[in-house]
Motif scaffolding. Sequence first.
Motif, short mmCIF file in Angstrom:
data_model
loop_
_atom_site.label_atom_id
_atom_site.label_comp_id
_atom_site.label_asym_id
_atom_site.label_seq_id
_atom_site.Cartn_x
_atom_site.Cartn_y
_atom_site.Cartn_z
N UNK A 393 -6.97 73.40 17.55
CA UNK A 393 -7.63 74.27 18.51
C UNK A 393 -9.14 74.08 18.42
N UNK A 394 -9.63 73.99 17.21
CA UNK A 394 -11.06 73.84 17.00
C UNK A 394 -11.56 72.50 17.53
N UNK A 395 -10.73 71.50 17.36
CA UNK A 395 -11.17 70.17 17.76
C UNK A 395 -9.94 69.35 18.11
N UNK A 396 -9.70 69.20 19.40
CA UNK A 396 -8.45 68.57 19.80
C UNK A 396 -8.40 67.09 19.43
N UNK A 397 -9.54 66.56 19.09
CA UNK A 397 -9.57 65.16 18.68
C UNK A 397 -9.02 64.95 17.28
N UNK A 398 -8.67 66.03 16.62
CA UNK A 398 -8.19 65.92 15.25
C UNK A 398 -6.74 65.44 15.26
N UNK A 399 -6.61 64.14 15.38
CA UNK A 399 -5.31 63.54 15.61
C UNK A 399 -4.33 63.78 14.46
N UNK A 400 -4.82 63.73 13.26
CA UNK A 400 -3.89 63.88 12.14
C UNK A 400 -3.33 65.29 12.05
N UNK A 401 -4.20 66.24 12.30
CA UNK A 401 -3.71 67.61 12.32
C UNK A 401 -2.67 67.76 13.43
N UNK A 402 -2.96 67.17 14.55
CA UNK A 402 -2.03 67.25 15.67
C UNK A 402 -0.68 66.64 15.31
N UNK A 403 -0.73 65.49 14.68
CA UNK A 403 0.53 64.85 14.31
C UNK A 403 1.32 65.70 13.32
N UNK A 404 0.62 66.41 12.49
CA UNK A 404 1.35 67.16 11.48
C UNK A 404 1.99 68.43 12.05
N UNK A 472 -10.26 81.24 22.24
CA UNK A 472 -11.43 80.98 21.42
C UNK A 472 -12.71 81.09 22.24
N UNK A 473 -12.66 80.56 23.44
CA UNK A 473 -13.85 80.65 24.29
C UNK A 473 -14.20 82.11 24.59
N UNK A 474 -13.15 82.92 24.72
CA UNK A 474 -13.39 84.31 25.07
C UNK A 474 -13.88 85.14 23.89
N UNK A 475 -13.70 84.59 22.74
CA UNK A 475 -14.02 85.39 21.56
C UNK A 475 -15.34 84.93 20.98
N UNK A 476 -16.32 85.79 21.09
CA UNK A 476 -17.66 85.34 20.71
C UNK A 476 -18.13 85.89 19.37
N UNK A 477 -17.22 86.16 18.50
CA UNK A 477 -17.70 86.60 17.19
C UNK A 477 -16.83 86.05 16.07
N UNK A 478 -17.06 86.57 14.89
CA UNK A 478 -16.45 86.00 13.70
C UNK A 478 -14.96 86.29 13.59
N UNK A 479 -14.43 87.08 14.49
CA UNK A 479 -13.01 87.41 14.36
C UNK A 479 -12.12 86.31 14.92
#
Length: 977
Positions: A393-404, A472-479
């Motif tokens: 979610x944070x970075x869709x380019x994270x291919x390994x996380x995606x594969x897992x 994530x875009x809608x949430x603008x704080x640390x939560x």
Amino acid sequence: MDPILDGLNPAQHQAVTSPAPILQVLAPPGSGKTKTLTARVAYLLSHHGYQPQDVICCTFTIKASREMRERLGKLIGQRLQSRLILGTFHSICRRYLVKYGYLIGLRRGFGIADSDDSRAILRRIIKRLNSGMEIRAAQGRISRHKAHGLSPDALAERVKAEELELVDIYREYESALAASNLLDYDDLLLRCGDLLREHPECVSNVQAVLVDEFQDTNVIQYDLMNLLAAKNRRITIVGDPDQSIYGFRSAEIQNLRRMQRRYSNTSVVLLEDNYRSSGSILTSAQEVIEQDTTRPAKKLQPTHSYGTLPVLRKLPTANAEAQWMVLEIKRLVAMTGSLLRMSDFAVLLRSASLSTRIETAFGRAGIPYNMVGGRKFFDRTEVKTLLNYLRVVSHTGHTDALLSIINVPPRRIGDETIKQLTGGAEKYSVPLWTFIKDVIQGCRSTEKKLQKAAELGLCSLVKLIEASRQKLQDCCDASAPRILLEHITESLSFQEYLIRTYPLDEDGRWANVKELMGQANEAAANDEDNSEQDELPDIEGVEQQQSHAGEEALSRFLANVALATDLTTQEEGQEGEKALEKVTISTIHAAKGLEWPVVFVPAVYNGIIPHSRAEVVDEERRLLYVAMTRAQALLYLSLPLRQPRIGEGEDSSTSLTPFLPGKVTKTRFRPTGPRLHEKVVYAIADILRRPRPSEEDMLKALSSLPSTLDDHWTAEGEEQRDAATKWESLNDAPNEPYPKRRRPDTNQGPSTTTFVSSTGYTMSNPSQFTVPTTLSGFQSARHYITTSTDPPAESASPSTAETEAARQPKQSSTASRKDGLTQASISNFFGDPEARHKSASPSQHSGRSHKHSDTTMNSQHHNTCVQQRTAPSLRHCPRTALRPDQSSPRGPMKSARMMSMTQASHESHPPAPAKADTGSGEVKQESAARGVQSVSTFHTTTMSMVSQQPASGRRTLGIRRSMNGWEARMKRESGGR
DNA sequence: ATTAACGCCTTTTTT
DNA sequence: AGGCGTTAAT
């Protein structure tokens, strides 16, 4: 007097107040290293007027940095402490890169690849390249090259045909990291180095840099230290070459010398007084380390009594060894009254995998324990899975996380589907995620048509991720982390998934998920109120990077997870106030810097220590040294005589580690556990600075013991003839004769089994021990305990006393001789003697040549004298803030000690300056003159902060696994078949 | 043709 | 506990 300097011995005082800009403090085990370092930080703030945000303090482990913070909080107050730039090298680098990384072209929101991620990447690459290289090997070698700053291209230039393969893998690995916008551990350091080299203005505020455990720095970290300090060149390092145990991670002891060459004005201070261990423990540890002849001689001076000789115990098998530890722990707890509790024991292992037998034995015996090191919370699969969702979610380019996560929970996406997708992504050279989305939307397609089911599965995955990204875009704080976790677990029906896949352990698994959410919550809360702790100060003229608050919070959360593989909080809270006292089982590496009253080091045989795969033998020796010097009052080394051989055939026999040659074991160790009569127990109490237990207490628990002696096995490590029958039923049964490729513990039934032996006492319920009356020692228990003269029955004791007494003079002569030698060789080692202070070693120990008639008593005199002298310092000194309970008994204790005290024994320790005149003589006070801030005002604030801070001593015992490993195993195995 | 399930093997140390 | 290869089920 200055509370910062209060209770420092002269050498520590000198180190703390040294005006030298470049300072090396050589601090052997138990010499008050952390205390000195924290005091120096406080001193720099108060006497040099540095602002906390301009002081950088680097440690190596999370644990160490937490402890530093805690101690500094007490010394200088929470507010100042939280503004210091303090943390592991890696976390400090991350902070700089987050803020200024854009200056060197780092993309925003980079993630951190932990070693599992690296392995996953390498696995893929190696498979794809059809290389037969072992993943772990590749990982290690690449890391080593990186730690030496060697890029793939640079490496390619020094090709050997053999290396070429690695170069390719290395190159692929680097681009895989880049594609996923990841930095691995080495990158964090390297890129931060790049940043500071190109933009030194980022650290233009830095006044002073302090580094803990300097012997563990590698070249990159060393460079980094210099870069951080580039502006003002004020560096303090603390370290001990003897405790260098991270060579496998490219640490270089050489850095000590390198630093001296670089800064000709380096000052060196040696701390030599040991406040931790008994004299006998220290002596035997010295014997071990001194076998390394390349090492500069260095004396460690005990401040405690000689105490009880360490034990080197032989046992027939590894199971017996574990069983023996159980008995010995029970014996010690019972026979010392309430002096020792479970949390006073530690079992230190060369490798984490040795723990299983011990865990089994402890579990069976009802001994609560805690495994430190090994697998950690964030490594647990269900936690990892969720984290990987967050990463995607944070970075869709994270291919390994995606594969897992692509098929977790199962979406009918199998190998074939994945092959099609990755192949397609590569063909169009777009990230995997993009390709998948395109396929779903129909604007691209795979070579072979995907199955309907797989397509549907992919569709739901894409939906979930896209929805989460919107959230994530809608949430603008640390939560953000918490909100996303909730959303994801809900959409996945993660709980149901866990129930389905882990029907035996589902609540444990779910508890872990909840725990993770708790962490996310806490991170959010932390973020709100003290964002300082993680912030770097702003620097004028250097723009920092701006970003979306929610994204920022998410990537910070993920980074912290990757770096802080370790659980600080909760856990203990969950179990509430009655947090169980537990024995610590730990790797030696993870035990560095800690101490325990009683330490067991099992498996001291060739192949384990030194480890069969170890490259540098000296490092293995140092490892043993580190393990031994964790012990305060009692030290047990042990080894099984036989080791079941893997595969076929009989057990092979083991051989004692070469680090304990006969000459040492004969004189410095006893073959079995000590008799625990009054004097011995009192000596333990005194070393621990706890009140001596009453005779009643010592007798009370006695009836629960099968024996008052360590006599279930002979000193030669054989099964005791008469005991054998009793033990057979519960001892080795699962293990023998050969473990035919089954786990040794598979025979244990479910947890309901009581391990009742025919003799009628159960190990699983210690309170129900029925003692066979035939066993020795009970009729005269009281007599036994209180006898002050050694009963003739025991062979070890009288002879021990004798040898110890006889040895004393000899030892002292070597000591004084070595003292001279020490100085010489150390200056040798450090070169340029003029550049450094004279060692401020307070005690020249001119020779303890008088005759000792009774070891214990005599050393006790010695002891009391020392304690009196150093009483103020002991208060903070080597107490590693581990056990909150330790502070309480000190009051009453002191008076007890006073009463038993006799005259000071002058010779060993010159009547030393107590706090009034500590160090004022030998330390040049220019520093004070230079002090900018008013000293006295500073201290008033400090003091009020200290006192208002509640004794909310958070327990720092480091890495914890939330579940008791034993329970987990029981559960698994009971249902597993 | 794919996926899921079972059994077998191995485990140095850490950010 | 995870990775690997083999087999059973779909």
